[in-house]
Design a protein around this motif. Structure first.
Motif, PDB file in Angstrom:
ATOM      1  N   ALA A  80      27.928  21.721   9.825  1.00  0.00           N
ATOM      2  CA  ALA A  80      28.544  22.212   8.599  1.00  0.00           C
ATOM      3  C   ALA A  80      27.908  21.609   7.354  1.00  0.00           C
ATOM      4  N   GLN A  81      26.753  20.955   7.488  1.00  0.00           N
ATOM      5  CA  GLN A  81      26.152  20.238   6.377  1.00  0.00           C
ATOM      6  C   GLN A  81      24.805  20.835   5.978  1.00  0.00           C
ATOM      7  N   ASN A  82      24.458  20.609   4.724  1.00  0.00           N
ATOM      8  CA  ASN A  82      23.129  20.982   4.251  1.00  0.00           C
ATOM      9  C   ASN A  82      22.100  19.972   4.748  1.00  0.00           C
ATOM     10  N   SER A  83      20.891  20.450   5.015  1.00  0.00           N
ATOM     11  CA  SER A  83      19.814  19.547   5.426  1.00  0.00           C
ATOM     12  C   SER A  83      19.058  19.131   4.178  1.00  0.00           C
ATOM     13  N   ASP A  84      19.544  18.072   3.528  1.00  0.00           N
ATOM     14  CA  ASP A  84      18.938  17.649   2.273  1.00  0.00           C
ATOM     15  C   ASP A  84      17.613  16.938   2.477  1.00  0.00           C
ATOM     16  N   THR A  85      17.298  16.591   3.716  1.00  0.00           N
ATOM     17  CA  THR A  85      15.967  16.100   4.059  1.00  0.00           C
ATOM     18  C   THR A  85      15.367  17.031   5.104  1.00  0.00           C
ATOM     19  N   MET A  86      14.205  17.569   4.808  1.00  0.00           N
ATOM     20  CA  MET A  86      13.473  18.443   5.742  1.00  0.00           C
ATOM     21  C   MET A  86      12.022  17.999   5.742  1.00  0.00           C
ATOM     22  N   ILE A  87      11.593  17.382   6.816  1.00  0.00           N
ATOM     23  CA  ILE A  87      10.223  16.864   6.898  1.00  0.00           C
ATOM     24  C   ILE A  87       9.498  17.547   8.051  1.00  0.00           C
ATOM     25  N   ILE A  88       8.467  18.301   7.719  1.00  0.00           N
ATOM     26  CA  ILE A  88       7.619  18.944   8.724  1.00  0.00           C
ATOM     27  C   ILE A  88       6.592  17.920   9.191  1.00  0.00           C
ATOM     28  N   VAL A  89       6.475  17.750  10.509  1.00  0.00           N
ATOM     29  CA  VAL A  89       5.568  16.756  11.085  1.00  0.00           C
ATOM     30  C   VAL A  89       4.519  17.472  11.928  1.00  0.00           C
ATOM     31  N   SER A  90       3.264  17.285  11.568  1.00  0.00           N
ATOM     32  CA  SER A  90       2.154  17.876  12.316  1.00  0.00           C
ATOM     33  C   SER A  90       1.415  16.780  13.069  1.00  0.00           C
ATOM     34  N   VAL A  91       1.257  16.969  14.384  1.00  0.00           N
ATOM     35  CA  VAL A  91       0.573  15.979  15.218  1.00  0.00           C
ATOM     36  C   VAL A  91      -0.711  16.598  15.772  1.00  0.00           C
ATOM     37  N   ASN A  92      -1.834  15.975  15.461  1.00  0.00           N
ATOM     38  CA  ASN A  92      -3.114  16.401  16.024  1.00  0.00           C
ATOM     39  C   ASN A  92      -3.218  15.824  17.432  1.00  0.00           C
ATOM     40  N   ASN A  93      -3.172  16.675  18.436  1.00  0.00           N
ATOM     41  CA  ASN A  93      -3.138  16.206  19.824  1.00  0.00           C
ATOM     42  C   ASN A  93      -4.398  15.459  20.228  1.00  0.00           C
ATOM     43  N   ASP A  94      -5.523  15.765  19.588  1.00  0.00           N
ATOM     44  CA  ASP A  94      -6.793  15.132  19.955  1.00  0.00           C
ATOM     45  C   ASP A  94      -6.964  13.761  19.317  1.00  0.00           C
ATOM     46  N   THR A  95      -6.595  13.637  18.041  1.00  0.00           N
ATOM     47  CA  THR A  95      -6.842  12.395  17.311  1.00  0.00           C
ATOM     48  C   THR A  95      -5.610  11.512  17.180  1.00  0.00           C
ATOM     49  N   LEU A 278      10.296  11.354  27.302  1.00  0.00           N
ATOM     50  CA  LEU A 278       9.617  10.387  28.163  1.00  0.00           C
ATOM     51  C   LEU A 278       8.117  10.646  28.218  1.00  0.00           C
ATOM     52  N   GLY A 279       7.749  11.927  28.188  1.00  0.00           N
ATOM     53  CA  GLY A 279       6.325  12.267  28.201  1.00  0.00           C
ATOM     54  C   GLY A 279       5.626  11.897  26.912  1.00  0.00           C
ATOM     55  N   LEU A 280       6.372  11.857  25.808  1.00  0.00           N
ATOM     56  CA  LEU A 280       5.780  11.515  24.515  1.00  0.00           C
ATOM     57  C   LEU A 280       5.542  10.022  24.341  1.00  0.00           C
ATOM     58  N   ILE A 281       6.352   9.210  24.997  1.00  0.00           N
ATOM     59  CA  ILE A 281       6.326   7.768  24.760  1.00  0.00           C
ATOM     60  C   ILE A 281       4.934   7.139  24.912  1.00  0.00           C
ATOM     61  N   PRO A 282       4.176   7.423  25.981  1.00  0.00           N
ATOM     62  CA  PRO A 282       2.855   6.789  26.104  1.00  0.00           C
ATOM     63  C   PRO A 282       1.891   7.175  24.979  1.00  0.00           C
ATOM     64  N   THR A 283       2.011   8.400  24.462  1.00  0.00           N
ATOM     65  CA  THR A 283       1.073   8.842  23.433  1.00  0.00           C
ATOM     66  C   THR A 283       1.489   8.426  22.031  1.00  0.00           C
ATOM     67  N   VAL A 284       2.791   8.237  21.815  1.00  0.00           N
ATOM     68  CA  VAL A 284       3.273   7.878  20.474  1.00  0.00           C
ATOM     69  C   VAL A 284       2.665   6.576  19.992  1.00  0.00           C
TER      70      VAL A 284
END
Length: 469
Positions: A80-95, A278-284
């Motif tokens: 029921a709330q407005n999303s006053d923060t909206m951050i688009i995150v782009s991840v380059n899978n190679d770099t 869980l799959g993201l953890i090693p790459t993060v």
């Protein structure tokens, strides 16, 4: 030459080490896996989230969106709330390069079905599905996953990581201290006000020193919109803090990470499954926050009903967005983006009707969702550019003089009574008497505390600065 018995001892020791590492890995995996059950994972109806057919398919990248919600304390409903923060995150899978773009909350966009209003209202109208759909269709993106949290989660993370060292200006210290009162009340956490330097510097926007801030203070710092940079500065602060937290988390001990999971995960909602995370953890660990910016890059302001940010124009801004997020130098805006770009300028009366600067930098430009919403009727029988309220009839907001949504006269949104949305009283929805949306306590949508800095006791309104992250 080593003796055979000595070789066996060395191999045995190595085997023990490997076994211990394996057991330790299983233990850590199990600890993380059990804590992931604390995250809210409602089903995301991906089939309802459109992607423009002409939008480019960005192979080699993964795009997420982070929503920040002000839940106004315990018991509130995220949806029921407005999303006053909206951050688009782009991840380059190679770099492993990560880039972030904040969409300014007051950006005038089509939030769905030809409804043009402030971008932060999409989440209130239709939850994450509609908010993601808005970003996809206005910006030629293909976002399928998100995470949502309120500012209490940010407070917990900062405290669990031992705080952050942040450079502050005099103006930031002043406004951060003011916000800390509300943030402390809502989160139940304490803080010590930062002492302002004396004498007051001539340039209040210049950095005066670096301060060690706790969770309440960092969260309040991220909410500041009073400074000269307004929402642009606010979103820049948020991205800076996210980058600092990410870097600090990467070198934190397991006990700190587990505590963050215990404290914060119950406050998080995401479309990612446990296996996805869980799959993201090693790459993060190898990710690197390289750059960030805000959207739109080129804009002006309008006061159709409450201050809005107007992309000038949307198509060129989206082009720059794709260059920044994906290094796509060959991107061409889709027909959908071009249509929305033209429609936005048409609704506001053309670029010539826009202002170079906002008329106000105050925190509380309180406006009601319906008052800020424009529905485009492309199949109107009377005219090709008829705007109407979809809750009533096709002639709502008409003062009878054929000047609906007139931006130059004295009768905009006038119902004929001499004061816009006046129902006969002194202050109801009056935009001329200094008490717009007054609840008779002397401060707009104030919850009685006399502080117009946020956390009103009302429901979510589009563009309501009280309802902000």
């Amino acid at each position: 030459m080593a003796k055979p018995g000595k070789k066996k001892k060395v191999l045995f020791v190595l085997e023990i080490v490997v076994l211990l590492l394996f057991i330790g890995g299983l233990y850590v995996y199990g600890q993380i896996s059990s804590r992931l059950d604390k995250i809210q994972q409602p089903e995301l109806k991906r089939e309802t989230i459109p992607v423009n057919p002409e939008a480019p398919k960005m192979t080699g990248y993964k795009t997420y969106v982070l929503f920040g919600i002000d839940t106004r304390g315990e018991g509130s409903d995220l949806s029921a709330q407005n999303s006053d923060t909206m951050i688009i995150v782009s991840v380059n899978n190679d770099t492993g390069e990560v880039r972030m773009v904040s969409v300014y909350r007051d950006t005038f966009l089509d939030i769905g079905n030809g409804t043009y209003t402030k971008a932060n209202a999409a989440y209130a109208y239709g939850g994450p599905e509609q908010a993601i759909a808005m970003l996809n269709t206005n910006l030629d993106l293909d976002i399928s996953d998100y995470a949502t949290a309120d500012f209490s989660a940010l407070t917990e993370v900062v405290d669990d990581l031992g705080g952050l060292d942040i450079p502050l200006s005099y103006a930031e210290i002043e406004h951060m201290n003011n916000y800390c009162q509300e943030t402390s009340k809502v989160t139940g956490k304490s803080y010590t006000p930062v002492e302002k330097p004396e004498p007051k510097p001539e340039d209040e926007e210049a950095i005066v020193d670096t301060y060690h801030l706790n969770g309440v203070q960092v969260t309040s710092y991220c909410r500041i919109r009073y400074t000269a940079s307004m929402d642009m500065g606010r979103t820049e602060r948020q991205r800076k803090v996210l980058g600092m937290l990410f870097d600090k988390a990467k070198i934190a001990g397991l006990s700190s990470i587990f505590k963050i999971m215990d404290d914060v995960f119950p406050m998080v909602q995401t479309s990612l499954s446990k296996q996805d995370i869980l799959g993201l953890i090693p790459t993060v660990i190898g990710y690197d926050f390289s750059d960030s910016t805000g959207f739109p890059a080129k804009y002006k302001f309008s006061n159709i009903k409450g201050s809005i940010i107007v992309p000038t124009d949307l198509a060129s801004n989206v082009t720059e967005l794709h260059k920044f997020l994906y290094n796509d130098q060959d991107y061409t805006p889709s027909s959908e983006v071009l249509e929305k770009s033209n429609k936005i300028l048409e609704i506001v009366g053309g670029e010539g009707k826009l202002d170079e600067a906002a008329t106000s930098t105050t925190q509380d430009d309180t406006t009601n969702t319906d008052d800020n919403t424009f529905v485009w009727s492309g199949n109107s029988s009377s005219t090709d550019n008829s705007y109407y309220d979809n809750n009533s009839g096709s002639t709502d907001y008409d003062n009878g003089g054929g000047t609906d949504y007139d931006y130059g006269g004295s009768s905009d949104y006038d119902n004929g009574g001499g004061s816009d949305y006046d129902n006969g009283g002194d202050s109801d929805y009056d935009n001329g008497g200094g008490s717009d949306y007054d609840n008779d306590s002397g401060s707009d949508y104030d919850n009685g505390g006399g502080d117009d800095g946020g956390f009103s006791d009302g429901a979510a309104e589009s563009g309501n600065d009280d309802n902000e992250e």
